[in-house]
Design a protein around this motif. Structure first.
Motif, short mmCIF file in Angstrom:
data_model
loop_
_atom_site.label_atom_id
_atom_site.label_comp_id
_atom_site.label_asym_id
_atom_site.label_seq_id
_atom_site.Cartn_x
_atom_site.Cartn_y
_atom_site.Cartn_z
N ALA A 24 0.83 -1.20 0.00
CA ALA A 24 0.00 0.00 0.00
C ALA A 24 0.87 1.26 0.00
CB ALA A 24 -0.93 0.00 1.21
N ALA A 25 1.96 1.23 0.75
CA ALA A 25 2.87 2.37 0.79
C ALA A 25 3.45 2.65 -0.59
CB ALA A 25 3.99 2.12 1.80
N LYS A 26 3.78 1.58 -1.31
CA LYS A 26 4.32 1.75 -2.66
C LYS A 26 3.26 2.35 -3.58
CE LYS A 26 6.73 -0.68 -6.37
NZ LYS A 26 5.96 -0.04 -7.45
N TYR A 27 2.02 1.89 -3.47
CA TYR A 27 0.97 2.44 -4.32
C TYR A 27 0.81 3.94 -4.08
CZ TYR A 27 -0.31 -2.54 -4.60
OH TYR A 27 -0.29 -3.90 -4.77
N VAL A 28 0.82 4.33 -2.80
CA VAL A 28 0.66 5.75 -2.47
C VAL A 28 1.86 6.55 -2.98
CG1 VAL A 28 0.52 7.43 -0.59
CG2 VAL A 28 -0.84 5.33 -0.50
N ASN A 29 3.07 6.04 -2.71
CA ASN A 29 4.27 6.77 -3.11
C ASN A 29 4.45 6.81 -4.62
OD1 ASN A 29 4.92 7.30 -0.43
ND2 ASN A 29 6.20 5.47 -0.22
N ASP A 30 3.85 5.84 -5.32
CA ASP A 30 3.91 5.84 -6.79
C ASP A 30 2.90 6.81 -7.41
OD1 ASP A 30 5.94 4.00 -6.86
OD2 ASP A 30 4.69 2.29 -7.40
N GLY A 31 2.08 7.42 -6.57
CA GLY A 31 1.16 8.43 -7.06
C GLY A 31 -0.15 7.90 -7.61
N LEU A 32 -0.52 6.66 -7.25
CA LEU A 32 -1.80 6.13 -7.71
C LEU A 32 -2.95 6.92 -7.09
CD1 LEU A 32 0.12 3.78 -8.49
CD2 LEU A 32 -1.72 2.20 -7.88
N SER A 33 -4.08 6.94 -7.76
CA SER A 33 -5.25 7.62 -7.22
C SER A 33 -5.79 6.86 -6.02
CB SER A 33 -6.35 7.71 -8.28
OG SER A 33 -6.89 6.42 -8.56
N LYS A 34 -6.62 7.53 -5.22
CA LYS A 34 -7.21 6.87 -4.05
C LYS A 34 -7.96 5.62 -4.48
CE LYS A 34 -11.19 7.80 -2.42
NZ LYS A 34 -12.40 8.42 -1.84
N GLU A 35 -8.72 5.71 -5.55
CA GLU A 35 -9.51 4.55 -6.02
C GLU A 35 -8.61 3.40 -6.43
OE1 GLU A 35 -11.81 8.09 -5.85
OE2 GLU A 35 -9.95 7.71 -6.98
N GLU A 36 -7.49 3.72 -7.08
CA GLU A 36 -6.56 2.66 -7.49
C GLU A 36 -5.88 2.02 -6.29
OE1 GLU A 36 -4.88 4.06 -11.82
OE2 GLU A 36 -4.28 5.24 -10.07
N VAL A 37 -5.51 2.84 -5.31
CA VAL A 37 -4.88 2.31 -4.09
C VAL A 37 -5.83 1.35 -3.38
CG1 VAL A 37 -4.01 2.88 -1.80
CG2 VAL A 37 -3.34 4.28 -3.77
N ILE A 38 -7.08 1.77 -3.21
CA ILE A 38 -8.06 0.92 -2.52
C ILE A 38 -8.31 -0.37 -3.29
CG2 ILE A 38 -10.48 0.78 -1.81
CD1 ILE A 38 -10.35 3.82 -1.28
N LYS A 39 -8.44 -0.27 -4.59
CA LYS A 39 -8.65 -1.46 -5.43
C LYS A 39 -7.50 -2.45 -5.28
CE LYS A 39 -9.33 -2.91 -10.24
NZ LYS A 39 -9.44 -2.44 -11.66
N ASN A 40 -6.28 -1.94 -5.30
CA ASN A 40 -5.11 -2.82 -5.18
C ASN A 40 -5.01 -3.46 -3.80
OD1 ASN A 40 -4.41 -2.26 -7.81
ND2 ASN A 40 -2.75 -0.84 -7.30
N ILE A 41 -5.32 -2.67 -2.76
CA ILE A 41 -5.29 -3.24 -1.41
C ILE A 41 -6.31 -4.36 -1.29
CG2 ILE A 41 -5.83 -2.77 1.02
CD1 ILE A 41 -4.67 0.05 0.62
N GLU A 42 -7.51 -4.16 -1.80
CA GLU A 42 -8.54 -5.19 -1.72
C GLU A 42 -8.13 -6.44 -2.49
OE1 GLU A 42 -11.05 -5.27 0.19
OE2 GLU A 42 -11.07 -3.20 0.90
N ARG A 43 -7.48 -6.26 -3.63
CA ARG A 43 -6.98 -7.41 -4.38
C ARG A 43 -5.91 -8.16 -3.59
NH1 ARG A 43 -3.02 -5.50 -8.60
NH2 ARG A 43 -1.82 -5.40 -6.65
N ASP A 44 -4.97 -7.42 -3.02
CA ASP A 44 -3.90 -8.05 -2.26
C ASP A 44 -4.43 -8.78 -1.03
OD1 ASP A 44 -2.11 -7.03 -4.10
OD2 ASP A 44 -1.50 -5.32 -2.84
N LYS A 45 -5.44 -8.20 -0.38
CA LYS A 45 -6.04 -8.84 0.80
C LYS A 45 -6.53 -10.25 0.48
CE LYS A 45 -9.34 -6.85 3.00
NZ LYS A 45 -10.50 -5.99 3.30
#
Length: 280
Positions: free
Chosen positions: A131-152
């Motif tokens: 999640a830290a990488k997604y945020v630091n890579d500049g992904l949008s909030k929606e993209e960060v949440i989507k990726n976290i849910e996938r990883d979970k």
């Protein structure tokens, strides 16, 4: 966008600082004195207390505390995401939702998302790392949440403890599930299912349970980062790492100590293995 996490992720304070995470410590009571997890007490100090016969007690972050933490984070960014410890193991997630609602009743210029990791220790920690990488890579909030849910959906926890009764007494496992702890030289293999601790198999001796962990990892196609944590049991943690390196093509295998809050509920001797299953 600011990412908030709590100390049950077992990430280090150095990692949190390096990746500009807002780190929320839970509270640990040892022999009548309260400490903030990681800031004021270490894993080694909690393990020593356990060895001395002292049972550390932990407190979830309450709504008022999280309200204050959220407001502090909002001074840095108007959009925050709090990835929390499993709701099935602590009330912190529920407290976070209450705190969020309190703030949103007062303000309409902020965006607060609370996500239940359904994970613990470095299973939660691996989610935080990504999640830290997604945020630091500049992904949008929606993209960060989507990726976290996938990883979970792909995070895997496997662990063994020296004494299941320790988990039961802490309320993290039912007394019925803890029956394995009374069997001579039996090491249970547990995992986290829908955020809950669940015993799945039992083995006689630690070598067999470590071998089974690696077998399950191979069956599930683990192909990325792997993390091992331990509670005052570096010997078995290193044995597990060496077995993984020998039996798989994986090379990124990290070892760290279980954090103070988690040790308070697992006791010493615990070995845990975390990885992502095939697909992420």
């Amino acid at each position: 966008m600011k990412l908030l996490v709590d100390s049950c992720s077992d990430i280090s304070l150095d990692f949190a600082k390096e990746h500009q995470l807002f780190f929320i410590p839970l509270t640990i009571n040892v022999d009548g004195k309260e400490y903030l997890d990681k800031y004021e007490i270490s894993s080694e100090e909690v393990s020593k207390a356990v060895d001395d016969g002292i049972r550390p007690l932990t407190s979830q972050a309450n709504p008022d505390e999280l309200y204050n933490y959220f407001n502090e984070a909002l001074k840095e960014d108007s959009t925050i995401i709090y990835l929390s410890f499993s709701s099935q193991l602590s009330g912190t997630y529920q407290s976070a939702n209450i705190a969020r609602d309190m703030i949103l009743e007062e303000r309409d210029d902020v965006d607060i998302t609370v996500i239940d990791s359904l994970s613990a220790s470095y299973g939660y920690g691996l989610l935080v790392e990504r999640a830290a990488k997604y945020v630091n890579d500049g992904l949008s909030k929606e993209e960060v949440i989507k990726n976290i849910e996938r990883d979970k959906a792909h995070i895997r926890h496997l662990f063994t403890v020296s004494d299941l009764d320790y988990l039961a007494k802490g309320g993290r496992l039912s007394k019925g599930q803890a029956f394995l702890g009374s069997l001579l030289n039996i090491r249970p293999l547990l995992h986290v299912e829908d955020g809950k601790l669940v015993p799945i198999e039992k083995y006689r001796g630690v070598k067999r349970v470590l071998k089974r962990m690696v077998e399950l990892m191979k069956e599930e196609g683990a192909a990325t980062e792997v993390h091992i944590t331990h509670a005052d049991n570096l010997k078995d943690a290193e044995a597990l790492k060496n077995l993984i390196l020998k039996e798989t093509d994986l090379t990124n295998v990290q070892i760290s100590s279980i954090g103070p809050t988690i040790i308070s509920h697992t006791g010493n001797g615990t070995i845990a293995l975390f990885y992502f299953t095939e697909g992420v």
